[in-house]
Design a protein around this motif. Structure first.
Motif, PDB file in Angstrom:
ATOM      1  N   UNK A  45      22.376 -35.377 -50.467  1.00 33.72           N
ATOM      2  CA  UNK A  45      21.158 -35.534 -50.183  1.00 33.72           C
ATOM      3  C   UNK A  45      20.055 -35.713 -51.202  1.00 33.72           C
ATOM      4  N   UNK A 105      15.766 -35.918 -48.825  1.00 37.06           N
ATOM      5  CA  UNK A 105      15.632 -36.112 -47.188  1.00 37.06           C
ATOM      6  C   UNK A 105      14.298 -35.284 -46.930  1.00 37.06           C
ATOM      7  N   UNK A 106      13.859 -36.012 -45.726  1.00 39.33           N
ATOM      8  CA  UNK A 106      12.254 -35.227 -45.369  1.00 39.33           C
ATOM      9  C   UNK A 106      12.572 -33.896 -44.906  1.00 39.33           C
ATOM     10  N   UNK A 107      11.680 -33.108 -45.533  1.00 35.94           N
ATOM     11  CA  UNK A 107      11.909 -31.490 -45.044  1.00 35.94           C
ATOM     12  C   UNK A 107      10.815 -31.214 -44.002  1.00 35.94           C
ATOM     13  N   UNK A 129      27.673 -32.387 -50.876  1.00 37.00           N
ATOM     14  CA  UNK A 129      26.758 -32.455 -49.888  1.00 37.00           C
ATOM     15  C   UNK A 129      25.375 -32.462 -50.403  1.00 37.00           C
ATOM     16  N   UNK A 130      25.047 -31.333 -51.053  1.00 36.03           N
ATOM     17  CA  UNK A 130      23.776 -31.252 -51.665  1.00 36.03           C
ATOM     18  C   UNK A 130      23.502 -32.531 -52.620  1.00 36.03           C
ATOM     19  N   UNK A 166      16.459 -32.271 -53.143  1.00 36.90           N
ATOM     20  CA  UNK A 166      16.494 -33.077 -51.859  1.00 36.90           C
ATOM     21  C   UNK A 166      15.712 -34.225 -51.637  1.00 36.90           C
TER      22      UNK A 166
END
Lengths: 136, 259
Positions: free
Chosen positions: A81, A134-136, A77-78, A132
């Motif tokens: 991303x 993806x947008x944080x 999963x990590x 990551x």
């Protein structure tokens, strides 16, 4: 495995970083997270499993003998991303991995989101890190 | 059957209109409004994908726990964690064997989780071990003598704009955090969730466990931030794969060298 194993292998650089705390889910105290060591070799296996994916590669020591290293990384999963797939690394790929080596000198290491600066560099120059996307 | 059908429709409707997995930022009603205009926000809507922000306590409620009882001290001494002041290679963290992470430790994991609000319940869907936790919001009381479980039995209610969740009914097999803090089956927890701004939930956790700690433990407040666009991915702990990983990497890494 002797303590000097790492030194005897194809180390091309070792840098000291200020690290953020590790984010492996159980702790990374077996690894030297202050160090970044580079190993170069040919991938033998990429294991895409929970909770830890693993990259195995043959690295030649100073006598030309192949030593199979195991590199622990994040969960699928990590990695997903971070832009990875289960096909991101394939057997036969020539890669350089910048990683945190085991403190005891065994040919195992950690490279993952908990330790910025760790990454996989392909022979084409393409790089994959563990941060990551993806947008944080 | 009819009840089941209506229940299913209610759940599906709630999910369909839930802003889960969507950006949490509350938009001003008009684009002409500046960001200084107070945003319209339903403080009772916590739905969406969130993740704990890094903070004091790390992957647990912290090292600042109250004095241990003799029973608690013996448990703490037996725990060999990978984090905190007792960190060492190897260890006996129960999650290394894919035991359920348990509560409240799951709150402090590094993975995102989703809050799903449906009639009568709040669900917390954690990516870590793909775990669903139920919080009953229908006014029921805590059971008098629940059977011990990994996540306990939780009831919640709104106290103003704060969601207050009480949980009892734990087994004593889990750690409170990655630093190896123990607990007993007598533990009772109270969580308080309050949306302090459109993109922040503050969590205050109180642990009351007189068998383990000599007084109540107020964990350091933690902040929870939205993860817009992030999906909860499948992240089980698979025992057979974990065993193989331990054999090939964890155990060689932790082996003593006789130095």
């Amino acid at each position: 495995m002797k303590n000097g194993t790492i030194k005897s292998l194809a180390i091309v650089l070792s840098l000291i970083f200020l690290c953020t705390p590790a984010t492996a889910h159980h702790g990374n105290s077996a690894y030297d997270e202050q160090a970044r060591v580079s190993i170069k070799g040919v991938v033998t296996e990429f294991v895409w499993t929970n909770p830890h994916c693993q990259i195995y590669l043959d690295v030649k020591d100073k006598n030309g003998k192949a030593v199979n290293w195991g590199v622990e990384t994040n969960s699928p999963a990590i990695l997903t991303r971070a832009g990875w797939t289960s096909r991101s690394v394939k057997p036969g790929d020539e890669v350089t991995i910048i990683m945190c080596p085991a403190k005891n000198g065994a040919p195992v290491a950690y490279a993952g989101s908990g330790d910025p600066g760790t990454k996989v560099i392909f022979s084409s120059g393409r790089e994959l890190d563990f941060q990551d996307k993806t947008t944080k | 059957m009819q009840t089941l059908l209506f229940g299913s429709i209610a759940v599906m409707t709630a999910l369909a209109f839930s802003p889960s997995a969507m950006p949490q930022t509350v938009q001003p009603k008009s684009t002409s409004q500046s960001s200084t205009v107070p945003l319209r926000l339903d403080p009772h809507d916590l739905s969406g994908v969130w993740q704990l922000a890094p903070g004091g306590g790390g992957q647990g409620p912290g090292d600042n726990f109250p004095p241990l009882t003799p029973w608690g001290q013996a448990r703490y001494d037996a725990n060999k964690p990978g984090y905190g002041p007792k960190a060492a290679p190897g260890g006996n963290d129960p999650i290394l064997k894919c035991d359920p992470i348990g509560f409240p430790r799951i709150l402090f994991q590094i993975w995102p989780f989703e809050i799903i609000q449906i009639p009568g319940r709040v669900l917390m869907f954690f990516e870590g071990q793909h775990t669903i936790r139920e919080i009953w919001m229908d006014g029921r009381k805590l059971p008098a003598d629940p059977e011990p479980t990994w996540y306990g039995y939780s009831v919640g209610k709104w106290d103003g704009d704060t969601l207050v969740v009480e949980t009892i009914g734990f087994n004593d097999k889990t750690w409170l955090g990655a630093q190896g803090q123990p607990h007993s089956d007598q533990m009772r927890t109270v969580e308080r969730y309050r949306r302090v701004d459109p993109t922040t939930i503050q969590l205050n956790l109180t642990i009351v466990d007189p068998k383990t700690y000599t007084k109540a433990w107020e964990a350091e407040p933690r902040l929870i931030k939205p993860r817009p666009g992030v999906e909860i991915l499948e992240s089980f702990c698979v025992a057979s794969e974990e065993e193989e990983f331990a054999r090939r990497i964890r155990q060689p890494a932790a082996q003593q060298t006789g130095k």
